[in-house]
Scaffold this motif. Structure first.
Motif, PDB file in Angstrom:
ATOM      1  N   GLU A  72       0.897  -0.970   0.075  1.00 29.88           N
ATOM      2  CA  GLU A  72       0.061   0.039   0.100  1.00 29.88           C
ATOM      3  C   GLU A  72       0.854   1.133  -0.246  1.00 29.88           C
ATOM      4  O   GLU A  72       1.969   2.012   1.277  1.00 29.88           O
ATOM      5  N   GLY A  74       1.104   4.689   0.400  1.00 27.50           N
ATOM      6  CA  GLY A  74       0.097   5.285   1.737  1.00 27.50           C
ATOM      7  C   GLY A  74      -0.527   4.770   2.342  1.00 27.50           C
ATOM      8  O   GLY A  74      -1.569   4.948   1.948  1.00 27.50           O
ATOM      9  N   CYS A  75      -0.637   4.819   2.984  1.00 28.07           N
ATOM     10  CA  CYS A  75      -0.981   3.684   4.244  1.00 28.07           C
ATOM     11  C   CYS A  75      -1.649   4.483   5.656  1.00 28.07           C
ATOM     12  O   CYS A  75      -2.817   4.709   6.769  1.00 28.07           O
ATOM     13  N   ARG A  76      -1.363   5.289   6.141  1.00 23.71           N
ATOM     14  CA  ARG A  76      -1.205   6.245   6.605  1.00 23.71           C
ATOM     15  C   ARG A  76      -2.093   5.579   8.955  1.00 23.71           C
ATOM     16  O   ARG A  76      -1.187   4.878   9.303  1.00 23.71           O
ATOM     17  N   ASN A  80      -5.337   0.084   5.958  1.00 13.42           N
ATOM     18  CA  ASN A  80      -5.928  -0.977   4.886  1.00 13.42           C
ATOM     19  C   ASN A  80      -5.379  -2.750   5.110  1.00 13.42           C
ATOM     20  O   ASN A  80      -5.338  -3.745   5.183  1.00 13.42           O
ATOM     21  N   SER A 105       5.552   8.349   4.763  1.00 16.44           N
ATOM     22  CA  SER A 105       6.370   9.481   5.463  1.00 16.44           C
ATOM     23  C   SER A 105       5.880   9.561   7.023  1.00 16.44           C
ATOM     24  O   SER A 105       6.655  10.059   7.780  1.00 16.44           O
ATOM     25  N   PHE A 106       4.135   9.089   7.539  1.00 13.84           N
ATOM     26  CA  PHE A 106       3.412   9.256   8.086  1.00 13.84           C
ATOM     27  C   PHE A 106       3.982  11.213   8.619  1.00 13.84           C
ATOM     28  O   PHE A 106       4.089  11.511   9.524  1.00 13.84           O
ATOM     29  N   GLU A 107       4.182  12.120   7.470  1.00  7.34           N
ATOM     30  CA  GLU A 107       4.336  13.059   7.697  1.00  7.34           C
ATOM     31  C   GLU A 107       3.147  14.013   6.650  1.00  7.34           C
ATOM     32  O   GLU A 107       3.681  15.458   6.702  1.00  7.34           O
ATOM     33  N   GLY A 161       9.004   6.269   5.701  1.00  3.98           N
ATOM     34  CA  GLY A 161       9.888   7.763   4.820  1.00  3.98           C
ATOM     35  C   GLY A 161       9.129   8.182   3.242  1.00  3.98           C
ATOM     36  O   GLY A 161       8.066   7.666   3.365  1.00  3.98           O
ATOM     37  N   ASP A 162      10.476   8.506   2.592  1.00  5.43           N
ATOM     38  CA  ASP A 162       9.671   9.504   1.374  1.00  5.43           C
ATOM     39  C   ASP A 162       9.983   8.043   0.492  1.00  5.43           C
ATOM     40  O   ASP A 162      10.417   6.863   0.424  1.00  5.43           O
ATOM     41  N   ALA A 163       8.475   7.673   0.303  1.00  2.00           N
ATOM     42  CA  ALA A 163       8.054   5.862  -1.032  1.00  2.00           C
ATOM     43  C   ALA A 163       9.328   6.289  -1.957  1.00  2.00           C
ATOM     44  O   ALA A 163       9.719   5.332  -2.225  1.00  2.00           O
ATOM     45  N   PHE A 186      -1.553   7.631  -2.083  1.00  2.00           N
ATOM     46  CA  PHE A 186      -0.638   9.005  -1.892  1.00  2.00           C
ATOM     47  C   PHE A 186      -1.105  10.924  -2.475  1.00  2.00           C
ATOM     48  O   PHE A 186      -1.183  11.290  -1.843  1.00  2.00           O
ATOM     49  N   ASP A 187      -2.442  10.377  -2.984  1.00  8.92           N
ATOM     50  CA  ASP A 187      -3.180  11.160  -3.574  1.00  8.92           C
ATOM     51  C   ASP A 187      -2.493  12.685  -4.428  1.00  8.92           C
ATOM     52  O   ASP A 187      -3.607  13.005  -5.225  1.00  8.92           O
ATOM     53  N   PRO A 191       5.033  10.950  -6.230  1.00 15.03           N
ATOM     54  CA  PRO A 191       5.259  10.224  -5.247  1.00 15.03           C
ATOM     55  C   PRO A 191       4.719   9.398  -5.850  1.00 15.03           C
ATOM     56  O   PRO A 191       5.435   7.205  -6.712  1.00 15.03           O
TER      57      PRO A 191
HETATM   58  C1  LIG Z   1      -4.901   9.681   2.018  1.00 15.71           C
HETATM   59  S1  LIG Z   1      -3.299   9.359   2.866  1.00 15.71           S
HETATM   60  C2  LIG Z   1      -3.571   7.622   2.655  1.00 15.71           C
HETATM   61  C3  LIG Z   1      -5.092   6.953   3.308  1.00 15.71           C
HETATM   62  C4  LIG Z   1      -4.889   5.690   3.656  1.00 15.71           C
HETATM   63  N1  LIG Z   1      -4.567   4.721   2.576  1.00 15.71           N
HETATM   64  C5  LIG Z   1      -6.166   5.726   4.358  1.00 15.71           C
HETATM   65  O1  LIG Z   1      -6.627   4.239   3.603  1.00 15.71           O
HETATM   66  O2  LIG Z   1      -6.578   5.379   5.720  1.00 15.71           O
HETATM   67  C6  LIG Z   1      -2.073   9.714   2.391  1.00 15.71           C
HETATM   68  C7  LIG Z   1      -1.077   9.154   2.093  1.00 15.71           C
HETATM   69  O3  LIG Z   1      -0.066   9.229   1.779  1.00 15.71           O
HETATM   70  C8  LIG Z   1       1.378   9.809   2.551  1.00 15.71           C
HETATM   71  N2  LIG Z   1       2.384  10.041   1.066  1.00 15.71           N
HETATM   72  C9  LIG Z   1       2.392  11.233   0.634  1.00 15.71           C
HETATM   73  N3  LIG Z   1       3.523  11.551  -0.133  1.00 15.71           N
HETATM   74  C10 LIG Z   1       4.407  10.557   0.291  1.00 15.71           C
HETATM   75  C11 LIG Z   1       5.583  10.815   0.319  1.00 15.71           C
HETATM   76  N4  LIG Z   1       6.265  10.552  -0.876  1.00 15.71           N
HETATM   77  N5  LIG Z   1       6.159   9.048   0.795  1.00 15.71           N
HETATM   78  C12 LIG Z   1       5.792   8.212   1.660  1.00 15.71           C
HETATM   79  N6  LIG Z   1       4.536   8.441   2.221  1.00 15.71           N
HETATM   80  C13 LIG Z   1       3.481   9.724   1.726  1.00 15.71           C
HETATM   81  C14 LIG Z   1       0.542  10.826   3.624  1.00 15.71           C
HETATM   82  O4  LIG Z   1       2.004  10.688   4.225  1.00 15.71           O
HETATM   83  C15 LIG Z   1      -0.379   9.934   4.010  1.00 15.71           C
HETATM   84  O5  LIG Z   1      -0.748   9.386   5.086  1.00 15.71           O
END
Ligand SMILES: C[S@@+](CC[C@H](N)C(=O)[O-])C[C@H]1O[C@@H](n2cnc3c(N)ncnc32)[C@H](O)[C@@H]1O
Length: 252
Positions: A72, A74-76, A80, A105-107, A161-163, A186-187, A191
């Motif tokens: 996954e 962007g698992c936040r 999932n 990234s959790f950021e 981290g940055d995926a 990721f939306d 990435p």
């Molecule tokens: C919409 S949220 C994900 C929601 C999750 N999949 C859910 O179903 O609840 C988007 C996630 O992508 C992560 N994200 C965005 N760009 C990223 C990157 N370059 N590397 C890692 N994570 C990234 C954000 O930290 C965020 O947690």
């Protein structure tokens, strides 16, 4: 430490928001005793959240006869990942080769691109999580792992981290990786594009690629990334009647 602003975009009306708040309050103040509350979570789950769970289940069912890991992007909070663990336990409890890997990234959003547009929620740090959340997530996932067969083999991993960097490193260290199912959430453009490029040589016929926000005006970047890497007319883009925004394709 200052409180972080934790914000997401929800497509709900004022009335729906009030209803959701009421249900949350009923849940928070539930008279159900502690030892029974988890047995009754369906009482408090919304139709929309349940639909998403069933959608993830429908996608997972498509890969049971295929080889490979689940990723996954962007698992936040990691719901999932826990669902995938549960589906693995239900349908293929002895498939210790079906690793589940979550990248985040959790950021929140880090690298916004002009192709991401200018929706209000698109700012650096949106969709972040609470401090040290990854520690909590790992404990939850490890608890679920303990409940599953062959629990001494770690089959779930969270990579912080940055995926665009961590996925590249993971694939270098695990060149044998075949991806049975990847869910993109990721939306945003950069990435999504980079991770699609990175996984291209790790998919097979039957691989399922899920996307949370295709054709979604608030987050155009995800569609543009798919268009640029795989093309929009290469695979049949499918959707489920359960949820309006996610879609998926199966590599053929
Ligand atoms: C919409 S949220 C994900 C929601 C999750 N999949 C859910 O179903 O609840 C988007 C996630 O992508 C992560 N994200 C965005 N760009 C990223 C990157 N370059 N590397 C890692 N994570 C990234 C954000 O930290 C965020 O947690």
């Amino acid at each position: 430490m200052s409180e972080k602003k934790i914000e997401i975009r929800r497509n709900i009306s004022g009335e729906e928001k009030d209803n959701a708040q009421e249900l949350f309050d009923l849940f928070k103040n539930s008279p159900i005793p502690n030892e029974e509350i988890q047995l009754n979570l369906g009482l408090y789950i919304s139709r929309q959240s349940l639909s998403r769970i069933i959608f993830m289940h429908d996608l997972y069912k498509r890969i049971i006869n295929t080889t490979g890991v689940v990723m996954e992007f962007g698992c936040r909070w990691g719901q999932n990942l826990a669902l995938f663990q549960a589906f693995r336990g239900m349908y293929e409890p002895y498939n210790y080769n079906r690793k589940i890997i979550g990248f985040d990234s959790f950021e929140g959003f880090q690298s916004l691109h002009e192709k991401d547009g200018n929706a209000k929620i698109l700012y650096e740090g949106a969709y972040t999580v609470t401090n040290n959340y990854v520690d909590h997530l790992e404990k939850v996932l490890s608890n679920h792992e303990t409940e599953s067969p062959i629990s001494h083999i770690k089959k779930c991993e969270v990579i912080k981290g940055d995926a665009t960097e961590t996925l590249e490193k993971y694939l270098e260290e695990h060149p044998e990786t075949i991806i049975a199912f990847a869910y993109f959430d990721f939306d945003i453009y950069a990435p999504t594009k980079r991770c699609l490029e990175l996984i291209k040589n790790h998919v097979t016929k039957g691989t399922v690629l899920g996307f949370d926000e295709l054709n979604w005006p608030y987050y155009p970047g995800e569609t543009l990334a798919l268009k640029e890497v795989l093309g929009l007319d290469t695979y049949k883009l499918q959707r489920s009647p359960l949820c309006p925004t996610p879609s998926f394709l199966v590599i053929e």
